[in-house]
Design an enzyme around this catalytic site. Structure first.
Site, mmCIF file in Angstrom:
data_model
loop_
_atom_site.group_PDB
_atom_site.id
_atom_site.type_symbol
_atom_site.label_atom_id
_atom_site.label_comp_id
_atom_site.label_asym_id
_atom_site.label_seq_id
_atom_site.Cartn_x
_atom_site.Cartn_y
_atom_site.Cartn_z
ATOM 1 N N ARG A 1 -8.369 14.493 3.532
ATOM 2 C CA ARG A 1 -6.760 15.186 4.204
ATOM 3 C C ARG A 1 -5.887 15.258 3.145
ATOM 4 N NH1 ARG A 1 -8.561 11.758 8.045
ATOM 5 N NH2 ARG A 1 -7.007 10.415 7.655
ATOM 6 N N ASP A 2 -5.458 14.519 2.078
ATOM 7 C CA ASP A 2 -4.513 14.479 1.023
ATOM 8 C C ASP A 2 -4.898 15.923 0.303
ATOM 9 O OD1 ASP A 2 -3.216 12.085 1.520
ATOM 10 O OD2 ASP A 2 -4.568 11.141 0.198
ATOM 11 N N SER B 1 -8.168 4.256 -3.078
ATOM 12 C CA SER B 1 -9.162 3.191 -2.521
ATOM 13 C C SER B 1 -9.083 2.723 -0.837
ATOM 14 C CB SER B 1 -8.201 1.738 -2.843
ATOM 15 O OG SER B 1 -7.085 1.570 -2.562
ATOM 16 N N HIS B 2 -10.035 2.398 -0.677
ATOM 17 C CA HIS B 2 -10.329 1.822 0.951
ATOM 18 C C HIS B 2 -11.141 0.634 0.964
ATOM 19 C CE1 HIS B 2 -9.872 3.381 5.356
ATOM 20 N NE2 HIS B 2 -8.909 3.295 4.615
ATOM 21 N N HIS C 1 1.028 -1.178 0.222
ATOM 22 C CA HIS C 1 -0.007 0.181 0.135
ATOM 23 C C HIS C 1 0.810 1.328 0.143
ATOM 24 C CE1 HIS C 1 -3.487 2.493 0.849
ATOM 25 N NE2 HIS C 1 -2.747 2.982 1.657
ATOM 26 N N SER D 1 -4.186 -0.328 -5.882
ATOM 27 C CA SER D 1 -4.634 -1.596 -4.864
ATOM 28 C C SER D 1 -4.661 -2.481 -5.058
ATOM 29 C CB SER D 1 -6.095 -0.882 -4.397
ATOM 30 O OG SER D 1 -6.804 -1.829 -3.475
ATOM 31 N N GLN E 1 -7.598 8.636 12.718
ATOM 32 C CA GLN E 1 -7.828 9.412 11.986
ATOM 33 C C GLN E 1 -7.822 10.974 12.278
ATOM 34 O OE1 GLN E 1 -9.225 8.437 8.297
ATOM 35 N NE2 GLN E 1 -7.699 7.205 9.322
#
Length: 764
Positions: A135-136, A113-114, A63, A561, A335
């Protein structure tokens, strides 16, 4: 009797590690291979401490390190020309890509992706996926202005889809709505290939003045490192090194809850405002969000990209769990946290801004000479590493790449053998049947759970082809964004299929009246240890890169991913492509429905007998085989130019791209979105092909009768085929010789499917 306190774990220090070289360490459980562990020992000249092992394991994960994809992703850079870079202010390698859209404005966007967390715990997995991508965007210096969510699930009627989808949708909606961000687009796709491994991709767009761009680096000896935002807890530990590199076995998805992050959108909302005030006050030298790999990532990447070393004191990190070890603090993916580099003279003002917004902030370290990342805990040194070896110089694998033995048989299984409906009654019934299919029906059940118009700058959102948001309220300048991928096309031909995904997203942006400007992608594939998967990946990357070079727009960033599979069964290869475009004035946007009576309906582009990988073959026959539609990117470029010019001249009143479901579905959607019928003739002698073929490079447009000749002349000049089909208006869709389809019947078919599937409590 007083209960005794639990014993405080001993600290594994650098000194102790050097003195105990043979101490066993659980590196395999952390996802490291034997040779990777030995390489770490070689770098350090000793065994790693527990904290160092945690850092390397998360940062060398697939990742974070892109160790299986780096050799292929380099092709993006090789194909990006100086002309393509002219408007690109930040690109691959940064938190998000940034492009100049004119008038002093820049836009940053990225899709990530998550997937695995969203299978384990759908609500929090999806919610924190949104939080992470936001946040990115914040880390680039921008205000987030919109999100989108490309989603893929197993069969619509499968029990596991009933478990996962409602939670994912609720997570996306709750987090985005709480942040006050409009959700302007995305996809919802159902296919057995995603059973047990849904794809939850999230895109965010942000806007800033060009001078407000910020990058992630730690420079200036003596500058201080400030951690601000939420406290650090035990949630999310192992998220990138375990979940993101694990293939799920049936029934195991709910056993890994500690690795899933827990989000708090209200904390993130004030963090956004706090960051923007810090930027505008000039108090930030460099900044990095804490997402995957947490402090391990933020500290090592900031130090590696800077010009010196860094010292960090973990005792200064605010915790929300007692007894956390150094390894846990460094690996936590709690987070709503950011890490900033601040000049000593600005720290007081920095902390004052954080206090104003009630954002917790602590100085946790400083930039130092020496080129080492040194971290202390309980007064002892627990990390002493060269930061580049953690953040950027991880392993690079040239995995075996091989076209699988089943690929030829898949391509040879053409859909020509499938029985096609004939006769007027059968074709009419097929239009209704397809309109009600899970992949073509209305997405309102999903999108109604999202706030698409919050903040008042959204000018187009689902079910429009592309979402559009105003950036400058004075001039009306705005951006459009679309995400697309037909994974069945990619399975049949990864190179052409990836280009078809690019072409569709590019075309969708163009239909809105915007000019496509840049690309971000989210490359979702199975295990990189499978040579056939790596062949699919290699071909898809080359397809997108070559396609972008032909279209003249750069890939500015994205995400890979891997390990998306259940057991040994990989998902359909799914390189989601997001395209961002710019429009000078959103007031000139083009709607996607039939918005006026009496307009002329024109089909731009040609229709061919192309049904390989089509929605008709998939939904009606459960078939996947043959070749995908031909892709002609030069023709797509001409079409996009025609659409932008026609929108600017006011030649078109509506525009809707043809993709899944072909002309039949485009007509159904244009009628229902615009609230009026149409009478059209078919552009191909074979009525079935005319209705359901999925040939690329086609757009349905409408024009006022007095503008039709100018539109046709412009199409001819641009080299775009144009076919006049008919006229809008009336209470039904009348197609050639078929009995008219009343709009209420179409609407019932189109809108009823998802509520019937998901408007009920999930058992258990």
């Amino acid at each position: 009797m007083v209960a005794s306190s639990p014993a405080v774990p001993a600290v594994d220090t650098v000194e102790l590690a050097a003195a105990s070289p043979d101490q066993p360490q659980p590196y395999r459980e952390l996802g490291l291979k034997d040779d990777e562990y030995e390489r770490i020992r070689s770098i350090l000249g000793r065994r790693p401490t527990d904290a160092e092992l945690a850092m390397y394991s998360v940062m060398w994960s697939e990742h974070c390190s892109y160790k299986s994809s780096k050799v292929h992703l380099a092709y993006f850079g090789e194909k990006t020309t100086p002309a393509m870079r002219q408007k690109m202010l930040a690109g691959i390698g940064e938190n998000a890509g940034v492009v100049d859209i004119g008038d002093g404005w820049a836009v940053t966007f990225k899709v990530e992706s998550h997937n695995h967390p969203s299978y384990v715990e759908p609500f929090q997995g999806a919610a924190t996926g949104v939080g992470g991508i936001v946040r990115d965007i914040m880390a680039m210096g921008a205000r987030p202005i919109a999100v989108a969510d490309p989603l893929r699930f197993g069969p619509a009627d499968a029990p596991d889809t009933a478990r996962v989808l409602p939670g994912v949708v609720a997570g996306v909606g709750t987090y985005g709505n709480s942040l006050g961000l409009p959700n302007i687009g995305g996809e919802v796709v159902f296919d057995a290939g995603y059973a047990g491994n849904p794809l939850v991709n999230a895109l965010c767009v942000g806007a800033m003045r060009t001078e407000d761009l910020h990058l992630a680096f730690a420079s200036g000896t003596g500058n201080l490192i400030v951690l601000f935002g939420a406290r650090t807890g035990l949630d999310g530990i192992g998220g990138v090194s375990v979940l993101a590199s694990e293939t799920f076995s049936d029934g195991t998805g709910r056993k890994k809850l500690p690795a899933v992050q827990v989000g708090d959108p209200f904390t993130e909302k004030v963090l956004i405002e706090c960051c923007l005030e810090l930027y505008h006050a000039g108090l930030v030298v460099g900044i990095q969000d804490l997402g995957g790999a947490g402090l391990s990532c933020a500290t090592s990447e900031l130090a590696s990209a800077g010009d010196g070393g860094m010292r960090i004191d973990l005792d200064a990190v605010p915790l929300r769990a007692s007894g956390m070890t150094a390894a846990e603090i460094l690996s936590s993916e709690s987070q709503e946290r950011m890490c900033a580099v601040v000049r000593p003279q600005d720290v007081e003002a920095f902390l004052a801004v954080c206090a104003k917004w009630d954002v917790l902030a602590n100085v946790i370290g400083e930039v130092v000479d020496g080129g080492r990342l040194v971290i202390t805990f309980r007064g002892e040194t627990v990390v002493d590493v060269p930061p580049r070896t953690v953040a950027h110089d991880g392993p690079v694998y040239e995995r075996p790449v091989r076209r699988g033995p089943g690929q030829d048989a898949l391509v040879a299984d053409v859909p020509d053998r499938l029985p096609r409906p004939s006769g007027r009654a059968a074709l009419r019934a097929e239009i209704l049947r397809m309109a009600a299919s899970p992949n073509l029906c209305s997405r309102a059940w999903v999108t109604d759970q999202y706030d698409r118009y919050v903040r008042g700058n959204t000018t187009s959102a689902q079910p429009a082809d592309a979402g559009m948001v105003r950036v400058d309220e004075v001039t009306g300048r705005g951006i459009a964004v679309a995400t697309d991928c037909n994974a069945r096309f990619v399975a049949l031909d990864p190179y052409a299929g990836a280009q078809l995904a690019l072409a569709e997203a590019y075309r969708n942006v163009a239909t809105s009246g915007a000019v496509p400007l840049a690309v971000s992608d989210c490359l979702n594939f199975g295990s990189p240890e499978d040579p056939h998967v790596m062949w699919q990946f290699q071909q898809a990357v080359r397809g997108i890169a070559d396609g972008c070079a032909l279209l003249g727009i750069p890939v500015t960033g994205g995400n890979v991913s891997f390990y998306n599979q259940t057991g040994d069964r990989a998902i359909l290869p799914t390189p989601v492509v997001g395209v961002l475009g710019v429009i000078d004035d959103v007031a000139r946007r083009v709607p996607s429905g039939f918005v006026r009576d009496g307009d002329t309906v024109v089909l731009l582009g040609d229709t061919r007998d192309e049904l390989g990988g089509s929605e008709w073959a998939h939904h009606v026959h459960g078939h996947l085989g043959g070749r995908p539609p031909a892709v002609d990117l030069a023709a797509e470029h001409r079409l996009a130019g025609l659409l932008a010019a026609s929108a600017a001249r006011g030649l078109v009143t509506g525009s809707h791209d043809l993709s899944d479901g072909g002309l039949a579905q485009a007509l159904v959607e244009a009628c229902l979105v615009g609230g009026r019928g149409a009478r059209v003739e078919l552009p191909h002698p074979d009525a079935f092909v005319a209705l359901f073929a999925e040939s690329a490079g086609r757009v349905l447009v409408t024009a006022a009768p007095e503008q039709v000749d100018d539109l046709l002349a412009a199409a001819s000049t641009a080299g775009v085929p144009a076919h006049v089909l008919g006229t809008t208006g009336g209470p039904a869709l009348a197609v050639g010789p078929l009995e008219p389809l009343p709009l209420p019947a179409l609407r019932s078919a189109w809108e009823g499917t998802l509520p019937a599937l998901f408007d009920h409590p999930v058992p258990g």
